[in-house]
Motif scaffolding. Structure first.
Motif, PDB file in Angstrom:
ATOM      1  N   ILE A 154      16.390 104.184 113.022  1.00 31.34           N
ATOM      2  CA  ILE A 154      15.481 104.242 114.175  1.00 31.34           C
ATOM      3  C   ILE A 154      16.037 103.352 115.295  1.00 31.34           C
ATOM      4  N   ALA A 155      16.349 103.999 116.429  1.00 32.20           N
ATOM      5  CA  ALA A 155      16.876 103.244 117.585  1.00 32.20           C
ATOM      6  C   ALA A 155      15.711 102.780 118.469  1.00 32.20           C
ATOM      7  N   TYR A 156      14.749 103.700 118.728  1.00 33.91           N
ATOM      8  CA  TYR A 156      13.628 103.333 119.614  1.00 33.91           C
ATOM      9  C   TYR A 156      12.317 103.894 119.085  1.00 33.91           C
ATOM     10  N   TRP A 157      11.274 103.088 119.190  1.00 33.56           N
ATOM     11  CA  TRP A 157       9.894 103.535 118.993  1.00 33.56           C
ATOM     12  C   TRP A 157       9.419 104.033 120.357  1.00 33.56           C
ATOM     13  N   GLN A 158       8.884 105.218 120.425  1.00 34.61           N
ATOM     14  CA  GLN A 158       8.439 105.800 121.720  1.00 34.61           C
ATOM     15  C   GLN A 158       6.975 106.193 121.581  1.00 34.61           C
ATOM     16  N   VAL A 159       6.104 105.467 122.276  1.00 33.45           N
ATOM     17  CA  VAL A 159       4.658 105.647 122.113  1.00 33.45           C
ATOM     18  C   VAL A 159       4.058 106.239 123.387  1.00 33.45           C
ATOM     19  N   ASN A 202       3.282  97.625 125.092  1.00 32.85           N
ATOM     20  CA  ASN A 202       3.339  96.546 126.093  1.00 32.85           C
ATOM     21  C   ASN A 202       4.261  96.935 127.251  1.00 32.85           C
ATOM     22  N   ASN A 203       5.423  97.542 126.909  1.00 32.56           N
ATOM     23  CA  ASN A 203       6.374  97.940 127.961  1.00 32.56           C
ATOM     24  C   ASN A 203       5.777  99.023 128.871  1.00 32.56           C
ATOM     25  N   ILE A 257      -1.496  95.845 115.471  1.00 27.27           N
ATOM     26  CA  ILE A 257      -2.289  96.925 114.871  1.00 27.27           C
ATOM     27  C   ILE A 257      -2.600  96.579 113.416  1.00 27.27           C
ATOM     28  N   GLU A 258      -1.597  96.093 112.707  1.00 23.88           N
ATOM     29  CA  GLU A 258      -1.818  95.775 111.282  1.00 23.88           C
ATOM     30  C   GLU A 258      -2.900  94.708 111.118  1.00 23.88           C
ATOM     31  N   GLU A 259      -2.842  93.670 111.981  1.00 21.82           N
ATOM     32  CA  GLU A 259      -3.848  92.613 111.829  1.00 21.82           C
ATOM     33  C   GLU A 259      -5.251  93.138 112.150  1.00 21.82           C
ATOM     34  N   ALA A 260      -5.346  94.041 113.117  1.00 21.61           N
ATOM     35  CA  ALA A 260      -6.657  94.614 113.459  1.00 21.61           C
ATOM     36  C   ALA A 260      -7.223  95.358 112.248  1.00 21.61           C
ATOM     37  N   VAL A 261      -6.339  96.090 111.524  1.00 19.01           N
ATOM     38  CA  VAL A 261      -6.795  96.828 110.329  1.00 19.01           C
ATOM     39  C   VAL A 261      -7.187  95.840 109.234  1.00 19.01           C
ATOM     40  N   ILE A 301       6.052  99.254 117.629  1.00 23.10           N
ATOM     41  CA  ILE A 301       5.085 100.099 118.342  1.00 23.10           C
ATOM     42  C   ILE A 301       4.359  99.259 119.403  1.00 23.10           C
ATOM     43  N   GLU A 302       3.954  98.044 118.996  1.00 24.47           N
ATOM     44  CA  GLU A 302       3.210  97.191 119.945  1.00 24.47           C
ATOM     45  C   GLU A 302       4.043  96.897 121.191  1.00 24.47           C
TER      46      GLU A 302
END
Lengths: 70, 70, 70, 70, 70, 70, 70, 70, 70, 70, 70, 70
Positions: A54-59, A24-25, J19-23, A19-20
């Motif tokens: 899961i191929a891609y995380w899309q945020v 960033n992207n 995110i996990e570290e922030a939590v 997700i991060e």
């Protein structure tokens, strides 16, 4: 955030890893065309699935930047 | 949707006939300036009323398109 | 609102004085680059605090304008 | 609705033509495996776009059916 | 919408045919008792199902009308 | 997503390590019984705490799969 | 809740008496087919009215159960 | 619910005893002036507190009734 | 708020000056026909724009009044 | 969760990494002053951006702890 | 509510019997440490399930009290 | 906002004059007991009505402050 005027764009970043990295992207892509990015709001996270994995995380992100300094 | 970066615009389409045509009009208008439109999310539907009858269907859409191929 | 196609931008206006002035500042800034602004929706109001007092009112607005007349 | 126990499934129907047909397709598919369908709630409407035109209307529906008569 | 005072009623229109007709029926019914209807907001769409098929489209609408001219 | 009919299940995945792994675990479990998984929507993230530390990340996911190919 | 994988079903329980009994009825019905029920989330409460009086309390519940122990 | 046109009123019922009684009181009051009440949706529950104890349960309800039979 | 039964109306007030005045105008208009107004909830604030400037603040209010004393 | 009384605090944790570290940081800070922390709900994730890159992940958490054992 | 300043705490009350008792328990616990409680808002109701039966009703409440008189 | 840990309190400010003054009053009251207040989020605005006129504006605010510097 102070007395500026800001604009918010809605960008969907992708990553095969996390997700991060997807966020960033999204910021990196936005930074190609806008300056003075101040904050990001994560709106929604979806995943694209291929072959049952899961191929891609899309945020979906809202990216805020100072309008009057652009 | 795959590993691309996408952008979402918020467009309100209108039609005197139907919700679907209002959405089609929004996409057609967006297509004049952006390529690689991938999806639409219907956010809100309102109607403009004249003489006690529905004059226009007005549908707020979020239109997603591939940013990195534009 | 009638049979036009509209676009909505998300702008955050600021003011040291009031919510209304923050919205006015957002509309004034938007009016520098877009014509035919028709309506504003107030989405969220936050305040930036300095020295334990409210320094700025920051109002997120969605600004709707006629796309086909721009 | 009366003193029954009901279950709700979340089905996404598609149609190249309209929102209504997409919902009809979702109900028709559900009716292949469940009986006593009582109501539908439209949750979300999206469109799949190909070649800059709407290819499919995709409507997420919650379909309620009587559990104790199944 | 301008400097008027408006009131909003919540009406559920029905139709065996379509969402649009259900909304039209709601507005027609409201128009029997109120004048100066200005706009409609579609709040929720449900369907009443009989014999495993959609019998009625039922659309909850908020109908706005000018109060001070009534 | 194209002209298929899809179904969405609500699965809560857990992981002692990360949000992403919790989602992967949810998809892996779903994949044991359903084929043609297409996408995931992250609905809610909670943590189970033991001894004042986060023991598990628990992510509620909606998993969409093609119904007509199952 | 610990490191398990859970599934959530959406069940509407009814009762002529109270909200609590409607929820109990939903859980009792679910317990006929699923084991290891862990929690319930009350999503929405509606009433079916007959002869100008409340005939049934109808409570939409999300029922969570351990998937991997079923 | 079938092919009728319905109207929804927003009534807040109170009771010193329970949520159910507060809703019953709201329906009873509404029934004094409207006929053909079909359903109730519980929107929000608040309590009025006196002397550190709950004095009244106050439940906001949307009450739906058939408009065309009134 | 105590053991009364209340009704809520949805009124949109307008003002060329401020949000507060728009709400005051809504309450003043409602007070022409209903007594025992107890509270107001601000639901949504929009602006009507003319000549690139805010012409009217339009605030949707829910106005609660005691039903049984009316 | 069982028959206890719980309290929920709203804490925003930060991390330059994830995110996990922030939590985790939010929980660690809360653990300095409260015992018997039971769960965390992730409410919102934002990022603070410096020099066009994400400087900090900022996660708003609701932290639930057993009140009666504190 | 009048010209006071109020604070809201988020407390989860539990009861093996009913929703109302869970809320009463939350208020009773809060009343041990705060005075001038004025109102309660019910935010969410969940149940803890043991042996396929509801063991506890768990109601998340926001409890408002007058800050300046405490 | 940077790498700090923040806490959010929910305070309701009141004013006979305006929304802004109600928020200022909430912040002033909070500032009596907490330092390093950084931001405010306006959550909800209600009015207390007496004699058919708005007596008080009551604004629910979330007030964020740096926890680790307190």
């Amino acid at each position: 955030m102070s007395a500026h005027i800001y604009k918010k764009l809605e960008i969907v970043g992708s990553s095969a890893t996390s997700i991060e990295e997807a966020v960033n992207n999204a910021v990196a892509k936005a930074a190609e065309t806008i300056r003075n990015i101040r904050w990001v709001e994560l709106v929604e996270t979806r995943c694209h699935v291929e072959n049952q994995k899961i191929a891609y995380w899309q945020v979906t992100c809202k990216i805020g930047f100072t309008l009057d300094e652009n």
